[in-house]
Design an enzyme around this catalytic site. Sequence first.
Site, mmCIF file in Angstrom:
data_model
loop_
_atom_site.group_PDB
_atom_site.id
_atom_site.type_symbol
_atom_site.label_atom_id
_atom_site.label_comp_id
_atom_site.label_asym_id
_atom_site.label_seq_id
_atom_site.Cartn_x
_atom_site.Cartn_y
_atom_site.Cartn_z
ATOM 1 N N LEU A 133 7.894 -4.310 -63.897
ATOM 2 C CA LEU A 133 7.596 -4.413 -65.424
ATOM 3 C C LEU A 133 6.150 -5.079 -65.695
ATOM 4 C CD1 LEU A 133 11.086 -5.254 -66.692
ATOM 5 C CD2 LEU A 133 9.998 -3.144 -67.044
ATOM 6 N N GLY A 134 5.873 -6.002 -64.700
ATOM 7 C CA GLY A 134 4.662 -6.788 -64.962
ATOM 8 C C GLY A 134 4.435 -7.858 -64.020
ATOM 9 N N HIS A 135 3.616 -8.403 -63.850
ATOM 10 C CA HIS A 135 3.180 -9.447 -62.988
ATOM 11 C C HIS A 135 2.599 -10.502 -63.700
ATOM 12 C CE1 HIS A 135 2.350 -10.711 -58.804
ATOM 13 N NE2 HIS A 135 1.119 -11.012 -59.384
ATOM 14 N N GLY A 136 3.050 -11.663 -63.492
ATOM 15 C CA GLY A 136 2.656 -12.935 -63.886
ATOM 16 C C GLY A 136 1.923 -14.072 -63.077
ATOM 17 N N GLY A 138 2.738 -16.234 -60.830
ATOM 18 C CA GLY A 138 3.794 -16.811 -60.049
ATOM 19 C C GLY A 138 4.871 -15.781 -59.500
ATOM 20 N N GLY A 139 4.992 -14.681 -60.275
ATOM 21 C CA GLY A 139 5.996 -13.868 -60.149
ATOM 22 C C GLY A 139 5.942 -12.451 -60.345
ATOM 23 N N THR A 140 6.746 -11.403 -60.080
ATOM 24 C CA THR A 140 6.509 -10.120 -60.497
ATOM 25 C C THR A 140 8.020 -9.684 -60.955
ATOM 26 O OG1 THR A 140 5.304 -9.758 -58.405
ATOM 27 C CG2 THR A 140 6.406 -7.768 -59.548
ATOM 28 N N ASP A 244 5.898 -23.125 -72.645
ATOM 29 C CA ASP A 244 5.178 -22.001 -72.115
ATOM 30 C C ASP A 244 5.322 -20.696 -73.242
ATOM 31 O OD1 ASP A 244 3.292 -20.433 -70.604
ATOM 32 O OD2 ASP A 244 4.732 -20.011 -69.095
HETATM 33 P P1 ATP Z 1 3.991 -16.176 -66.800
HETATM 34 O O1 ATP Z 1 4.096 -16.024 -65.335
HETATM 35 O O2 ATP Z 1 2.729 -17.216 -67.147
HETATM 36 O O3 ATP Z 1 5.069 -16.340 -67.567
HETATM 37 P P2 ATP Z 1 3.611 -13.672 -67.912
HETATM 38 O O4 ATP Z 1 4.793 -13.866 -68.778
HETATM 39 O O5 ATP Z 1 2.768 -12.628 -68.284
HETATM 40 O O6 ATP Z 1 3.016 -15.113 -67.117
HETATM 41 P P3 ATP Z 1 5.873 -12.668 -66.416
HETATM 42 O O7 ATP Z 1 6.795 -13.753 -66.920
HETATM 43 O O8 ATP Z 1 6.029 -12.427 -64.907
HETATM 44 O O9 ATP Z 1 4.439 -12.823 -66.578
HETATM 45 O O10 ATP Z 1 6.275 -11.306 -66.786
HETATM 46 C C1 ATP Z 1 5.669 -10.187 -66.535
HETATM 47 C C2 ATP Z 1 5.850 -9.199 -67.647
HETATM 48 O O11 ATP Z 1 7.197 -8.527 -67.234
HETATM 49 C C3 ATP Z 1 5.693 -9.492 -68.929
HETATM 50 O O12 ATP Z 1 4.567 -9.560 -69.372
HETATM 51 C C4 ATP Z 1 6.780 -8.361 -69.608
HETATM 52 O O13 ATP Z 1 5.852 -7.630 -70.186
HETATM 53 C C5 ATP Z 1 7.737 -8.009 -68.520
HETATM 54 N N1 ATP Z 1 9.239 -8.738 -68.769
HETATM 55 C C6 ATP Z 1 9.421 -9.926 -68.452
HETATM 56 N N2 ATP Z 1 10.689 -10.237 -68.571
HETATM 57 C C7 ATP Z 1 11.140 -9.023 -69.131
HETATM 58 C C8 ATP Z 1 12.318 -8.722 -69.615
HETATM 59 N N3 ATP Z 1 13.770 -9.698 -69.545
HETATM 60 N N4 ATP Z 1 12.513 -7.555 -70.017
HETATM 61 C C9 ATP Z 1 11.592 -6.790 -70.155
HETATM 62 N N5 ATP Z 1 10.240 -6.933 -69.921
HETATM 63 C C10 ATP Z 1 10.181 -8.271 -69.158
#
Ligand code: ATP
Length: 410
Positions: A133-136, A138-140, A244
Site C-alpha cells: 500500500l505504501g512505504h514510509g 521506516g516501514g512498508t 506525527d
Molecule cells: P511515516 O512512516 O512517516 O508515517 P507515511 O505515513 O507516508 O510516513 P507509512 O505510515 O509507512 O508512511 O504508510 C505508507 C502508506 O500506506 C500510507 O501513505 C497509506 O497510503 C498506506 N496506509 C497506511 N496505513 C494504512 C491503512 N490502515 N489502510 C490503508 N492504507 C494504509
Amino acid sequence: MLLLVLNNFCAMDTEGIEIRIKTPVGDMDSSVDCPSLLSFSDLLVAIRDVMPETTITAFEYEDEVGDRITVRSDEELKAMLSYVNTRPNDCSPAAVGSMPNNSSSLKKSSAELKKILTNGQINGQDIQYQEQLGHGNGGTVYKAYHLLGNRVLAVKVIPLDITVELQKQIMSELEILYKCDSSYIITFYSAFFVENRISICTEYMDGGSLDVYRRIPEHVLGRISVAVVKGLTYLWSLKILHRDVKPSNMLVNTRGQVKLCDFGVSTQLVNSIAKTYVGTNAYMAPERISGEQYGIHSDVWSVGISFMELALGAFPYPQIQKNQGSLMPLQLLQCIVDEDPPVLPVGQFSQNFVHFITQCMKRLPKERPAPNNLMDHAFILLYDDGNAEVVSMWVCRCLEERRAQAQGQM
Ligand code: ATP
Ligand code: MG
C-alpha cells in the site's frame, strides 16, 4: 450486486433473522438475534469481512415475487427487516440450524460486532500478504488477509535491529493501543516480532491516506477536520500526543470514515526508527524544529499545516519542495521557524476556515487553540453534522477517477 437471502426465525426466547450472503465463492450464512439493533454500516462491515476483496456499498434482497430490492441506507435496511418480519414465521428450532454456519457471525450490536472483529491474537503464519500500500519513513505497509479472522488488514512491517529486551519494551508500550476505542482512531489488532522485523496489524482503510488526494473541497475538508479534531481530542484525553499529524497519517474509507494512524505511543519504537531514518518532519511545529519542548499545541500546528496543504493542493511553504515523504534536512525547514506563518487566500476559502488555520498555525504555541477551543471553533461546529455521506461520495468518486485513469493508461 451482492444478494442476501433472508429468513426469520424464533428460538427459545430469541427472535431474529438468518441471512445468507450469496458470494461468488459460495454462500455464507449468519444469524442476527436482534435485527432492530443492526445498522446498515454494521452489516456492510460484516459483509466486507467475509468478502474482503470486494468494495461493497449496497446489497440486494428478493421480495416474494422475485424482484430485487437494493439496500443502501439504514432506512432501506429497516424496510428490508420489516419485510422479513411480515412473512410467515417459521418458529421450528430446526430453522435456526437449517443453514450451515461457516462465516463470522453478524451479531447483536455494533459494540459486540467490534469485539468479534478486534479480539484474538494475530499470528504471522495466518497472514496472506497482498499488495503493497505504501512505504514510509521506516516501514512498508501491505494490504493483507487474515485467514483465521476472515478479514482484511493493513500490516506495517518495520525492520528494527534491536535487542530482545527492547522488543519486549516496545510490545508493552504498544499495549495501550488495545484500549484505544474511538471511531476516529484506526483499530489496532495486534503486533508481533519475527526476527528483526515488527509487524503492526491494523484496520484496513479502502480510501487510503489523504496525501494522495489532490485539493480537497472545503465542505469535504470540513467533515474531515471534525473527525481529525475528535480523534486528537480523544488521544489527548488518554494523555497520548500524536506527534506525527500529517496527511499520510489521516486515512479515509468508502463509508466516509476518517481515522488517525501512526501516533507515537511507543517512545522506544519512535526512537529505534529515528536511529535509521535521519531528517526532520516538515509538518512539525516551529518549536519542535528548533528542538524545544513538545506538547498538545505542537499537534495543533500540524493540524493547521496539514489542512492548509490539503485545501491548497500544495505544501504551504513554496520554498520547501517535498519530493518523497515528509522528512527533510533541518536547514531547509528553517523558514518555518523564521518566517511568519502562511495564511490561506481569503477570496478562495471561507472566513471560518481561514481563521481556523490561522489560529492553529500561530507561531507561539500558547496562542494556538486548546482542545476545547478547537472543538468549539465555528469551522468545526459548522461541519459537525455527522454527514459521512459527503466524505463517502467524494472518496468513491476519487477512487473511481483513479481507476479510470489507470485503465486509460494501460
Ligand atoms: P511515516 O512512516 O512517516 O508515517 P507515511 O505515513 O507516508 O510516513 P507509512 O505510515 O509507512 O508512511 O504508510 C505508507 C502508506 O500506506 C500510507 O501513505 C497509506 O497510503 C498506506 N496506509 C497506511 N496505513 C494504512 C491503512 N490502515 N489502510 C490503508 N492504507 C494504509
Ligand atoms: Mg504513516
